[in-house]
Design a protein around this motif. Structure first.
Motif, short mmCIF file in Angstrom:
data_model
loop_
_atom_site.label_atom_id
_atom_site.label_comp_id
_atom_site.label_asym_id
_atom_site.label_seq_id
_atom_site.Cartn_x
_atom_site.Cartn_y
_atom_site.Cartn_z
N LEU A 282 0.82 -1.22 0.00
CA LEU A 282 0.00 0.00 0.00
C LEU A 282 0.85 1.27 0.00
O LEU A 282 0.31 2.38 0.04
N ARG A 283 2.17 1.11 -0.03
CA ARG A 283 3.07 2.27 -0.06
C ARG A 283 3.55 2.58 -1.48
O ARG A 283 3.76 3.74 -1.82
N GLY A 284 3.73 1.54 -2.29
CA GLY A 284 4.19 1.75 -3.66
C GLY A 284 3.71 0.66 -4.58
O GLY A 284 4.51 -0.11 -5.12
N PRO A 285 2.40 0.51 -4.77
CA PRO A 285 1.85 -0.61 -5.56
C PRO A 285 2.21 -0.51 -7.04
O PRO A 285 2.28 0.57 -7.61
N ARG A 286 2.41 -1.69 -7.65
CA ARG A 286 2.73 -1.74 -9.09
C ARG A 286 1.99 -2.83 -9.85
O ARG A 286 2.01 -2.87 -11.07
N LEU A 287 1.35 -3.76 -9.13
CA LEU A 287 0.74 -4.89 -9.83
C LEU A 287 -0.34 -4.45 -10.82
O LEU A 287 -0.50 -5.08 -11.87
N HIS A 288 -1.08 -3.39 -10.50
CA HIS A 288 -2.12 -2.93 -11.43
C HIS A 288 -1.50 -2.46 -12.75
O HIS A 288 -2.12 -2.57 -13.80
N GLU A 289 -0.28 -1.94 -12.68
CA GLU A 289 0.40 -1.51 -13.90
C GLU A 289 0.88 -2.72 -14.71
O GLU A 289 0.74 -2.75 -15.93
N LEU A 290 1.43 -3.72 -14.01
CA LEU A 290 1.92 -4.91 -14.71
C LEU A 290 0.80 -5.64 -15.44
O LEU A 290 0.97 -6.10 -16.56
N PHE A 291 -0.35 -5.76 -14.77
CA PHE A 291 -1.46 -6.53 -15.34
C PHE A 291 -2.51 -5.66 -16.02
O PHE A 291 -3.53 -6.17 -16.47
N ASN A 292 -2.27 -4.36 -16.03
CA ASN A 292 -3.17 -3.43 -16.72
C ASN A 292 -4.62 -3.58 -16.26
O ASN A 292 -5.54 -3.74 -17.06
N VAL A 293 -4.80 -3.54 -14.94
CA VAL A 293 -6.14 -3.61 -14.37
C VAL A 293 -6.45 -2.29 -13.65
O VAL A 293 -5.54 -1.58 -13.23
N PRO A 294 -7.72 -1.94 -13.51
CA PRO A 294 -8.09 -0.70 -12.82
C PRO A 294 -7.62 -0.70 -11.37
O PRO A 294 -7.60 -1.74 -10.71
N ASN A 295 -7.26 0.48 -10.88
CA ASN A 295 -6.79 0.60 -9.50
C ASN A 295 -7.58 1.64 -8.71
O ASN A 295 -7.16 2.08 -7.64
N ALA A 296 -8.73 2.03 -9.25
CA ALA A 296 -9.54 3.02 -8.55
C ALA A 296 -10.04 2.48 -7.22
O ALA A 296 -10.29 3.23 -6.27
N ALA A 297 -10.21 1.17 -7.15
CA ALA A 297 -10.62 0.51 -5.90
C ALA A 297 -9.80 -0.75 -5.76
O ALA A 297 -9.36 -1.34 -6.75
N GLY A 298 -9.57 -1.15 -4.51
CA GLY A 298 -8.75 -2.34 -4.29
C GLY A 298 -8.67 -2.68 -2.82
O GLY A 298 -9.62 -2.46 -2.06
N LEU A 299 -7.52 -3.20 -2.41
CA LEU A 299 -7.35 -3.66 -1.03
C LEU A 299 -7.58 -2.54 -0.03
O LEU A 299 -8.25 -2.75 0.99
N SER A 300 -7.03 -1.37 -0.29
CA SER A 300 -7.21 -0.26 0.66
C SER A 300 -8.67 0.11 0.81
O SER A 300 -9.12 0.49 1.91
N SER A 301 -9.44 0.00 -0.27
CA SER A 301 -10.88 0.30 -0.21
C SER A 301 -11.59 -0.69 0.69
O SER A 301 -12.42 -0.32 1.53
N VAL A 302 -11.24 -1.99 0.52
CA VAL A 302 -11.88 -3.04 1.32
C VAL A 302 -11.55 -2.87 2.79
O VAL A 302 -12.42 -2.93 3.67
N LEU A 303 -10.26 -2.63 3.09
CA LEU A 303 -9.83 -2.56 4.48
C LEU A 303 -10.32 -1.30 5.19
O LEU A 303 -10.44 -1.28 6.42
N SER A 304 -10.59 -0.26 4.43
CA SER A 304 -11.09 0.97 5.03
C SER A 304 -12.61 0.98 5.15
O SER A 304 -13.20 1.96 5.60
N GLY A 305 -13.25 -0.13 4.74
CA GLY A 305 -14.69 -0.26 4.94
C GLY A 305 -15.53 0.28 3.82
O GLY A 305 -16.76 0.32 3.95
N ARG A 306 -14.92 0.68 2.70
CA ARG A 306 -15.71 1.19 1.59
C ARG A 306 -16.19 0.02 0.75
O ARG A 306 -15.41 -0.84 0.33
N SER A 307 -17.46 -0.03 0.49
CA SER A 307 -18.05 -1.11 -0.29
C SER A 307 -17.78 -0.86 -1.76
O SER A 307 -18.20 0.16 -2.31
N GLU A 308 -17.05 -1.76 -2.39
CA GLU A 308 -16.73 -1.62 -3.80
C GLU A 308 -17.07 -2.92 -4.53
O GLU A 308 -16.88 -4.01 -4.00
N ALA A 309 -17.58 -2.78 -5.74
CA ALA A 309 -17.92 -3.95 -6.54
C ALA A 309 -16.75 -4.32 -7.45
O ALA A 309 -16.05 -3.45 -7.95
#
Length: 305
Positions: A172-199
């Motif tokens: 969560l300090r310097g993520p890069r996997l979304h760049e390698l796999f070309n997937v959206p990063n608008a929501a992810g692990l930090s969203s889940v752990l902070s309690g934000r409901s994301e689909a």
């Protein structure tokens, strides 16, 4: 390339009739030659020219096709992958980045090293009861050691076995996997752990049907506090019930306790060191911290990439 430290295929001449049938009428896998002929839309005359060149020069069909300009190396690799039911996506891999060698170059020496590491890890970690299954955190002392490169390629090789594989970006300090796999990063692990409901925070990877990525999401101001929350342990427990393999990328140990906390939540850790760069005392210190966290140390990797 990586090394694990503890602590040519023959081709069959194509048949003009296409897929063969066995004695019971079941379809048998096609030869590499017939797959190449179909992929490149080769005429019967072109196939005969390849076969003649194959006989004259003592080559395999694919080698003869390349020599005559009727096929490329990628065509032969694709045919091999089709024959052996092996995910191969050179065009996808090139879009995702050169680091994903296990996807774009699955028959290379580097990819073979990752498969060897995969085999040793699965022997060590598989066979556990459902209740005792563990995720694998990839940890290293410093940035630049190659954790993301290693985690990504290990996950690809695990998925190539056919089991559902989840790759989590917990850096969560310097993520890069979304760049390698070309997937959206608008929501992810930090969203889940902070309690934000994301689909649909877990994203499928193009080219490997059984590989999924949970990106890091927006960079939070309190990464350590987020992974220390019970929600992270609950998340790991939940995904272990839904996936056959779970690999977790982590921040470098130099940035704080994140990686050891993550390793404790995952239950198993793989230590990564960079050849001619990592300091032995730093690696030993990290190993001691991981061991104290009660996580199993699955092995040590010396990264030469």
């Amino acid at each position: 390339m990586a090394r694990f430290k503890d602590s040519g295929v023959s081709e069959v001449v194509p048949s003009a009739a296409g897929p063969a049938e066995g004695r019971e009428g079941t379809v048998v896998d096609r030869s590499i030659g017939s797959i190449i002929a179909e992929t490149r839309h080769l005429s019967a005359d072109q196939v005969e020219r390849i076969l003649a060149h194959q006989r004259d020069k003592g080559l395999r069909f694919g080698e003869a096709a390349i020599a005559l300009g009727f096929a490329s190396t990628d065509d032969v690799l694709f045919a091999l992958a089709q024959q052996f039911h092996y995910p191969y996506a050179p065009q996808v891999g090139s879009k995702l980045g050169a680091e994903l060698v296990a996807l774009s170059q699955p028959f290379s020496e580097q990819a073979e090293v990752f498969r060897g590491i995969r085999s040793q890890l699965t022997m060590r970690l598989d066979g556990e009861s459902e209740r005792n299954r563990r995720a694998l955190a990839v940890v290293s002392p410093d940035s630049g050691d190659g954790k993301t490169f290693f985690s990504a390629n290990l996950a690809v090789t695990l998925a190539q076995l056919g089991g559902r594989t989840l790759l989590i970006d917990a850096d969560l300090r310097g993520p890069r996997l979304h760049e390698l796999f070309n997937v959206p990063n608008a929501a992810g692990l930090s969203s889940v752990l902070s309690g934000r409901s994301e689909a649909q925070v877990i994203q499928p990877v193009a080219g490997v049907s059984s590989l999924f990525v949970l990106p890091a999401g927006p960079t939070p101001p309190n990464p350590l506090e987020l992974v220390e929350r019970p929600a992270f342990a609950l998340l790991v427990r939940e995904v272990l019930m839904k996936f056959d393999h779970v690999v977790v990328d982590t921040p470098a140990g130099v940035y704080g306790a994140d990686c050891t906390v993550i390793a404790a939540r995952c239950g198993a850790a793989l230590l990564l060191a960079r050849k001619d760069q990592s300091q032995l005392d730093a690696l030993q210190g990290l190993a001691a911290l991981v061991k104290a966290s009660a996580a199993q140390i699955a092995g040590v990797i010396v990264n030469e990439h």
